[in-house]
Design an enzyme around this catalytic site. Sequence first.
Site, PDB file in Angstrom:
ATOM      1  N   SER A 148       0.831  -1.207   0.000  1.00 42.23           N
ATOM      2  CA  SER A 148       0.000   0.000   0.000  1.00 42.23           C
ATOM      3  C   SER A 148       0.869   1.261   0.000  1.00 42.23           C
ATOM      4  O   SER A 148       1.667   1.464  -0.901  1.00 42.23           O
ATOM      5  CB  SER A 148      -0.955  -0.042   1.194  1.00 42.23           C
ATOM      6  OG  SER A 148      -1.885   1.007   1.134  1.00 42.23           O
ATOM      7  N   ASP A 311      -6.020   1.764  -3.789  1.00 46.08           N
ATOM      8  CA  ASP A 311      -7.275   1.563  -3.072  1.00 46.08           C
ATOM      9  C   ASP A 311      -7.617   2.739  -2.160  1.00 46.08           C
ATOM     10  O   ASP A 311      -8.582   2.679  -1.404  1.00 46.08           O
ATOM     11  CB  ASP A 311      -7.274   0.244  -2.291  1.00 46.08           C
ATOM     12  CG  ASP A 311      -6.210   0.174  -1.204  1.00 46.08           C
ATOM     13  OD1 ASP A 311      -5.497   1.184  -0.999  1.00 46.08           O
ATOM     14  OD2 ASP A 311      -6.106  -0.870  -0.554  1.00 46.08           O
TER      15      ASP A 311
END
Length: 509
Positions: A148, A311
């Site tokens: 991430s 995301d």
Amino acid sequence: MSNDWKTNYHRWVSFAALDTEMKDHLKSIQKDEGALEDCFYKGIEFGTGGMRGEMGPGINRINVYTVRKASEGLARYMSELGTEAKESGVVIIYDTRHKSREFAFEAAKVLGKHGIRVYVFDILCPTPLLSFAVRQLGASAGIVITASHNPPEYNGYKVYGPDGAQITLATAQQLMAKIDEVDDELLVSCEDVSVLKKKGLLKMVGTELMEVYLEQIKNLRVLSNRFSSAADPIRIVFTPLHGTTLKAITQGLNSFGYRYVTVVPEQANPDPDFSAVASPNPEEHQAFELSIQYAKEVDADLIMGTDPDGDRLGAAVKMQDGEFEKTKEFSFQFGYEESNGYLLGDFVRDKNVVQAALIMADVCAFHKARGKTVYDALLELFETYGFHEEGLHSLTFKGKEGIHKIGNIMTLFRSRPLMEVAGKKVIAIEDYLAGTRKDMQTGAVVPLALPTSNVIKVHMEADSWFCVRPSGTEPKLKIYFGVKGDSMKDGQQMLALLKQFVLSYIETA
């Protein structure tokens, strides 16, 4: 696997076929006992978010061997589900980080060795596309290799179920049990990619699924495209922060009719070192420094930035002075998380930055057609519901000693519960590990209908609160704050006082 770090260390350095890079790294730190202990004193943890950590040698690091071990555990788990699960297979994607593509194929080689069909993306794509692809291909599971928004030295391995969502706690526990059965990560066997392709067990996928995915997003539009083609169309600055979203979002914006899109060139291309940004986290204002420069040059109405795996979405819009700042029955409408993750359409079962970015452009266009900015609309909400201010502060504690320090801080909040915080009475304390909510005025304790987790939330009067939790993916303790003021200035002052009080209290641990 031994619990003695020296035993694990010697097992690695005596392994004749040890990866050369791992061997050289261990040699470079052979006199640093603290560093060696941190690499080998425990196995890297695996939970609902998979595993994430620094790359390097050892059982407490992300490397080719710990990736193989996790994949071996997944293969054993799927094998017990039966032939149909193995034939349905696993979809694998990866982000732009160091070794992400290599780790993706290592996972595929282990799964394929067990006769499990694998689909590997041949293009960089954001995490939500994995969720979509799992369901589109009818797969039994999905894997994304990503860390991430973590720093460049990190990577990770996250597993999704056949519903396209991250695995549940129950599944994670079953999977972890299978992973723990693997005694020696150095000895996990793999199959060659060429053999898997010849057997039909490995298939490359990509562009065709991306096209179907983007078409699905068009169905989410609440507005027609009349705003995107208006006489005064909005101008957008976009940055993928060196990540995976460049193609998906620029192509999506174009299909939505937005023609005035400026991509920040320094941050456009995939870069595992994130060279043109201090931290690729769209929650942080500094991630938008370059974007704001370009936005002022082109008089942009909206800035959007995404994290590397795609995301999370951060957005900035103009205020009145021209400056930018942060900012059917029983059917799914909208979901979000605190850290900038959003979901609008349930054809993806996870945070979906591409959906969010395209609809955010529509939101901006809608308000501009009314003669307003998105910031104006936000102020209208504040006037209606109160001036809510929230904040996040992270404290980093690395290594074995860091784990103990975080444990001591959590013990502090449990053993010495606060009765007053920054001049406000404490109303209730929720302990998600104990599964209880205690009324601090009456002493009454009631159960919480939520999963257990090492989290404490303190509620004060005047709608103020703070929450303390160890990160599940980084060596950090995260403290979240929330207040409600009578004005923006009042809320900001309340937030500053709350942060100061809590951080000072933590120092006593």
